[in-house]
Design a protein around this motif. Structure first.
Motif, short mmCIF file in Angstrom:
data_model
loop_
_atom_site.label_atom_id
_atom_site.label_comp_id
_atom_site.label_asym_id
_atom_site.label_seq_id
_atom_site.Cartn_x
_atom_site.Cartn_y
_atom_site.Cartn_z
N ALA A 26 0.83 -1.21 0.00
CA ALA A 26 0.00 0.00 0.00
C ALA A 26 0.86 1.26 0.00
CB ALA A 26 -0.93 0.00 1.22
N LEU A 27 1.93 1.25 0.79
CA LEU A 27 2.83 2.40 0.82
C LEU A 27 3.52 2.59 -0.53
CD1 LEU A 27 4.52 2.09 4.34
CD2 LEU A 27 2.90 3.84 3.58
N GLY A 28 3.90 1.48 -1.16
CA GLY A 28 4.55 1.57 -2.46
C GLY A 28 3.65 2.24 -3.49
N VAL A 29 2.38 1.84 -3.50
CA VAL A 29 1.43 2.45 -4.44
C VAL A 29 1.18 3.91 -4.08
CG1 VAL A 29 -0.95 2.40 -5.27
CG2 VAL A 29 0.32 0.26 -4.97
N GLY A 30 0.98 4.18 -2.80
CA GLY A 30 0.70 5.55 -2.37
C GLY A 30 1.82 6.51 -2.70
N VAL A 31 3.05 6.09 -2.46
CA VAL A 31 4.19 6.96 -2.74
C VAL A 31 4.40 7.14 -4.24
CG1 VAL A 31 6.70 7.17 -2.52
CG2 VAL A 31 5.34 6.43 -0.56
N ALA A 32 4.34 6.03 -4.99
CA ALA A 32 4.58 6.10 -6.44
C ALA A 32 3.57 7.01 -7.13
CB ALA A 32 4.53 4.70 -7.04
N VAL A 33 2.29 6.84 -6.79
CA VAL A 33 1.26 7.64 -7.45
C VAL A 33 1.19 9.04 -6.85
CG1 VAL A 33 -1.19 7.75 -8.02
CG2 VAL A 33 -0.03 5.55 -7.97
N GLY A 34 1.50 9.15 -5.56
CA GLY A 34 1.45 10.46 -4.91
C GLY A 34 2.38 11.47 -5.54
N LEU A 35 3.48 10.99 -6.10
CA LEU A 35 4.43 11.90 -6.76
C LEU A 35 3.81 12.56 -7.99
CD1 LEU A 35 7.72 9.79 -6.51
CD2 LEU A 35 7.03 11.76 -5.12
N SER A 36 2.75 11.97 -8.53
CA SER A 36 2.09 12.57 -9.68
C SER A 36 1.45 13.91 -9.33
CB SER A 36 1.01 11.63 -10.23
OG SER A 36 1.57 10.39 -10.62
N GLY A 37 1.32 14.17 -8.05
CA GLY A 37 0.78 15.46 -7.63
C GLY A 37 1.61 16.62 -8.14
N PHE A 38 2.93 16.41 -8.30
CA PHE A 38 3.77 17.45 -8.88
C PHE A 38 3.25 17.83 -10.26
CE2 PHE A 38 7.05 15.77 -5.90
CZ PHE A 38 7.39 16.97 -5.30
N ALA A 39 3.00 16.81 -11.07
CA ALA A 39 2.53 17.05 -12.43
C ALA A 39 1.19 17.77 -12.43
CB ALA A 39 2.41 15.73 -13.19
N PHE A 40 0.30 17.37 -11.52
CA PHE A 40 -1.00 18.03 -11.48
C PHE A 40 -0.86 19.49 -11.04
CE2 PHE A 40 -4.75 19.34 -9.01
CZ PHE A 40 -5.67 19.39 -10.05
N GLY A 41 -0.01 19.74 -10.06
CA GLY A 41 0.18 21.12 -9.60
C GLY A 41 0.69 22.01 -10.72
N VAL A 42 1.66 21.51 -11.46
CA VAL A 42 2.22 22.28 -12.58
C VAL A 42 1.17 22.50 -13.67
CG1 VAL A 42 3.95 22.28 -14.41
CG2 VAL A 42 4.55 21.47 -12.13
N THR A 43 0.45 21.44 -14.02
CA THR A 43 -0.57 21.54 -15.06
C THR A 43 -1.68 22.49 -14.66
OG1 THR A 43 -0.12 19.25 -15.71
CG2 THR A 43 -2.16 20.23 -16.52
N SER A 44 -2.10 22.40 -13.41
CA SER A 44 -3.16 23.26 -12.93
C SER A 44 -2.75 24.73 -12.94
CB SER A 44 -3.57 22.85 -11.51
OG SER A 44 -4.64 23.65 -11.04
N ALA A 45 -1.53 25.00 -12.48
CA ALA A 45 -1.03 26.37 -12.51
C ALA A 45 -0.92 26.88 -13.94
CB ALA A 45 0.34 26.44 -11.81
N GLY A 46 -0.52 26.02 -14.86
CA GLY A 46 -0.42 26.41 -16.25
C GLY A 46 -1.76 26.66 -16.91
N SER A 47 -2.83 26.06 -16.37
CA SER A 47 -4.16 26.26 -16.94
C SER A 47 -4.82 27.54 -16.48
CB SER A 47 -5.07 25.07 -16.58
OG SER A 47 -5.37 25.08 -15.19
N GLY A 48 -4.17 28.23 -15.54
CA GLY A 48 -4.71 29.49 -15.07
C GLY A 48 -5.32 29.46 -13.68
N LEU A 49 -5.38 28.28 -13.06
CA LEU A 49 -5.91 28.20 -11.70
C LEU A 49 -4.87 28.71 -10.70
CD1 LEU A 49 -7.72 24.73 -11.64
CD2 LEU A 49 -8.71 26.98 -12.04
N SER A 50 -5.34 29.36 -9.66
CA SER A 50 -4.44 29.84 -8.62
C SER A 50 -4.02 28.69 -7.72
CB SER A 50 -5.12 30.93 -7.79
OG SER A 50 -6.23 30.39 -7.09
N VAL A 51 -3.07 28.96 -6.84
CA VAL A 51 -2.59 27.91 -5.94
C VAL A 51 -3.72 27.44 -5.03
CG1 VAL A 51 -1.01 27.40 -4.05
CG2 VAL A 51 -0.22 28.75 -6.00
N TRP A 52 -4.49 28.39 -4.49
CA TRP A 52 -5.55 27.98 -3.56
C TRP A 52 -6.67 27.23 -4.29
CZ3 TRP A 52 -10.67 29.12 -3.64
CH2 TRP A 52 -11.10 30.20 -4.43
#
Length: 253
Positions: A26-52
């Motif tokens: 479970a930890l292996g899956v959580g950590v591996a997929v959790g790192l994808s949050g970086f990609a989502f944060g970057v993509t979201s910021a690039g789409s015009g959404l604010s940090v909050w």
């Protein structure tokens, strides 16, 4: 209890699997997929959404593929309502996961509304791969908690440092979630019918991707299961008819 267990195919005990092994997976899956949050944060910021706005979307929605579909459509200049509709259709799949997990986890009613927030691809895959109810609950809880915390933290970091991270395709973070999910799913496809369902679902999903709105191909791919089951049922009925006819001919002799 014995009858219910027989119906669900889930043993109420741990199924003989050590808790440490479940937690490790479970930890292996959580950590591996959790790192994808970086990609989502970057993509979201690039789409015009604010940090909050990005963080609020993470905390309240928490279904990665739908979130990526939403911000991806916004980044491409799509209408917000159309983008939200596509994300909604893609998120409907979690309802089907919930139907299956409600049997395997059998959580108390008071806990179910909170657990519903963690019903996603990864928690479903880890839970359903366990041999017993205790292991399924443990896998669900550890995967959900790890992924929820890490996804939100890395999304915040990605949104704050969007310019420094650059193109997420270079890092390959956008593919981490699907890759882990497929790695968990593949060993569970043991019968010919299961492999046929998976293969047909892939063909439907990828084939319809260019012609249907975001999220709809995923729902259409779900038709693979009843289609294969129908064909399998007809085949079994045909075999049974042949056996019955052979028995009748034998008796006639």
């Amino acid at each position: 209890m014995a009858e219910q267990t027989a119906l669900t195919g889930i043993r109420p005990d741990g199924g003989g699997r050590p808790d440490a092994a479940v937690v490790r997976d479970a930890l292996g899956v959580g950590v591996a997929v959790g790192l994808s949050g970086f990609a989502f944060g970057v993509t979201s910021a690039g789409s015009g959404l604010s940090v909050w706005q990005t963080c609020a979307l993470n905390l309240l929605v928490f279904t990665g593929a739908s979130q990526f579909a939403l911000v991806g459509a916004l980044a491409a200049g799509g209408n917000p309502l159309t983008a939200a509709a596509g994300a909604f259709f893609l998120g409907v799949r979690n309802a089907f996961y919930g139907l299956r997990l409600s049997q395997s986890l059998a959580l108390p009613r008071a806990v179910r509304p909170f657990a519903a927030q963690w019903v996603i691809d990864e928690t479903a895959a880890v839970s359903l791969a366990q041999p017993g109810r205790r292991a399924a609950r443990l896998g669900f809880a550890v995967t959900g908690l790890t992924l929820y915390l890490l996804w939100n933290v890395t999304t915040l970091l990605g949104a704050l440092g969007a310019e420094a991270i650059g193109d997420t395709d270079t890092w390959g973070l956008d593919a981490a979630g699907p890759a882990v999910f497929l790695a968990l799913l593949a060993p569970m496809l043991k019968t010919t019918a299961e492999r046929a369902v998976a293969g047909l679902a892939v063909l439907l999903g990828l084939g319809l991707l260019p012609v249907l709105p975001a999220g709809v191909p995923v729902l259409t791919a779900a038709l693979a299961a009843p289609a294969v089951l129908y064909i399998e049922g007809r085949r079994r009925a045909g075999r049974a008819g042949q056996v019955a006819q052979a028995d009748t001919d034998e008796e006639g002799r």
